[in-house]
Design a protein around this motif. Structure first.
Motif, PDB file in Angstrom:
ATOM      1  N   ARG A   1    -118.478 -26.354 -98.708  1.00 54.37           N
ATOM      2  CA  ARG A   1    -119.757 -27.305 -99.593  1.00 54.37           C
ATOM      3  C   ARG A   1    -120.965 -26.851 -99.762  1.00 54.37           C
ATOM      4  O   ARG A   1    -121.729 -26.368-101.559  1.00 54.37           O
ATOM      5  CB  ARG A   1    -119.563 -28.799 -99.556  1.00 54.37           C
ATOM      6  N   PHE A   2    -121.789 -26.954 -98.701  1.00 49.75           N
ATOM      7  CA  PHE A   2    -122.903 -26.444 -98.438  1.00 49.75           C
ATOM      8  C   PHE A   2    -123.520 -25.228 -99.388  1.00 49.75           C
ATOM      9  O   PHE A   2    -124.031 -25.109-100.086  1.00 49.75           O
ATOM     10  CB  PHE A   2    -123.992 -26.753 -96.951  1.00 49.75           C
ATOM     11  N   CYS A   3    -122.478 -24.268 -99.013  1.00 50.99           N
ATOM     12  CA  CYS A   3    -122.509 -22.887 -99.538  1.00 50.99           C
ATOM     13  C   CYS A   3    -122.590 -22.537-101.363  1.00 50.99           C
ATOM     14  O   CYS A   3    -123.197 -21.988-101.418  1.00 50.99           O
ATOM     15  CB  CYS A   3    -121.437 -21.813 -98.667  1.00 50.99           C
ATOM     16  N   ALA A   4    -121.077 -23.287-101.462  1.00 52.82           N
ATOM     17  CA  ALA A   4    -121.208 -23.123-102.377  1.00 52.82           C
ATOM     18  C   ALA A   4    -123.076 -24.135-103.800  1.00 52.82           C
ATOM     19  O   ALA A   4    -122.948 -24.071-104.433  1.00 52.82           O
ATOM     20  CB  ALA A   4    -119.816 -23.924-103.425  1.00 52.82           C
ATOM     21  N   ALA A   5    -123.365 -24.735-103.266  1.00 55.78           N
ATOM     22  CA  ALA A   5    -124.135 -25.668-103.281  1.00 55.78           C
ATOM     23  C   ALA A   5    -125.074 -25.382-103.432  1.00 55.78           C
ATOM     24  O   ALA A   5    -126.247 -24.947-104.847  1.00 55.78           O
ATOM     25  CB  ALA A   5    -124.190 -27.627-102.233  1.00 55.78           C
ATOM     26  N   SER A   6    -126.021 -24.191-102.151  1.00 53.95           N
ATOM     27  CA  SER A   6    -126.502 -23.525-102.248  1.00 53.95           C
ATOM     28  C   SER A   6    -126.152 -22.267-102.253  1.00 53.95           C
ATOM     29  O   SER A   6    -127.748 -21.401-102.770  1.00 53.95           O
ATOM     30  CB  SER A   6    -127.415 -22.645-100.345  1.00 53.95           C
TER      31      SER A   6
ATOM     32  N   SER B   1    -117.198 -28.689 -95.152  1.00 55.61           N
ATOM     33  CA  SER B   1    -118.452 -29.108 -95.116  1.00 55.61           C
ATOM     34  C   SER B   1    -119.685 -28.140 -95.274  1.00 55.61           C
ATOM     35  O   SER B   1    -120.064 -28.153 -95.609  1.00 55.61           O
ATOM     36  CB  SER B   1    -118.634 -29.822 -93.976  1.00 55.61           C
TER      37      SER B   1
ATOM     38  N   TRP C   1    -128.297 -30.483 -95.079  1.00 55.01           N
ATOM     39  CA  TRP C   1    -127.701 -30.499 -96.587  1.00 55.01           C
ATOM     40  C   TRP C   1    -127.031 -31.978 -95.282  1.00 55.01           C
ATOM     41  O   TRP C   1    -126.800 -32.794 -96.463  1.00 55.01           O
ATOM     42  CB  TRP C   1    -127.220 -29.411 -96.454  1.00 55.01           C
TER      43      TRP C   1
ATOM     44  N   GLN D   1    -125.855 -36.511 -96.868  1.00 53.67           N
ATOM     45  CA  GLN D   1    -124.848 -36.079 -97.902  1.00 53.67           C
ATOM     46  C   GLN D   1    -124.724 -37.414 -97.383  1.00 53.67           C
ATOM     47  O   GLN D   1    -125.114 -38.425 -96.085  1.00 53.67           O
ATOM     48  CB  GLN D   1    -123.622 -35.690 -96.952  1.00 53.67           C
TER      49      GLN D   1
END
Length: 112
Positions: free
Chosen positions: A49-54, A46, A72, A76
């Motif tokens: 995914r947050f870091c990639a999206a941000s 999780s 975030w 989800q």
């Protein structure tokens, strides 16, 4: 105030962090049930995914990234169309709800 980046730590701090990291790996591998280790892996996924999206590095931990990670998570999709936050790492003290714990975490993160 911005935290020092790991590459700017002095040698003694880096050595202490490496020692702590080694202890943490052993503690999780040796003393945690498989279900807990799976939960940790899901939590890391999780966060990743947050870091990639941000668009931020995995270890870019600031009060802002922590607060926005919780936000975030709320966004989800969960089961039956509801948002789900990960379970608390530790049981909440008597009288604390998840909402109250989130407000306290936010207050700590922003320095209130």
């Amino acid at each position: 105030m911005l935290a020092a980046r790991p590459e700017t730590y002095d040698a003694a701090t880096r050595a202490a962090l490496e020692h702590i990291d080694g202890q943490a790996v052993r503690a999780v591998a040796d003393g945690r049930p498989e279900r807990t280790r799976r939960g940790y892996a899901q939590d890391w996924t999780s966060w990743s995914r947050f870091c990639a999206a941000s668009g931020v590095p995995l270890l870019a931990v600031t009060s802002g990234t922590l607060v926005m990670f919780v936000e975030w998570l709320w966004e989800q999709p969960g089961q039956a169309g509801t948002a789900q936050l990960p379970r608390p790492a530790l049981p909440l003290p008597r009288g604390y709800s998840a909402g109250r714990a989130s407000r306290i975490a936010f207050a700590v993160a922003v320095g209130s």
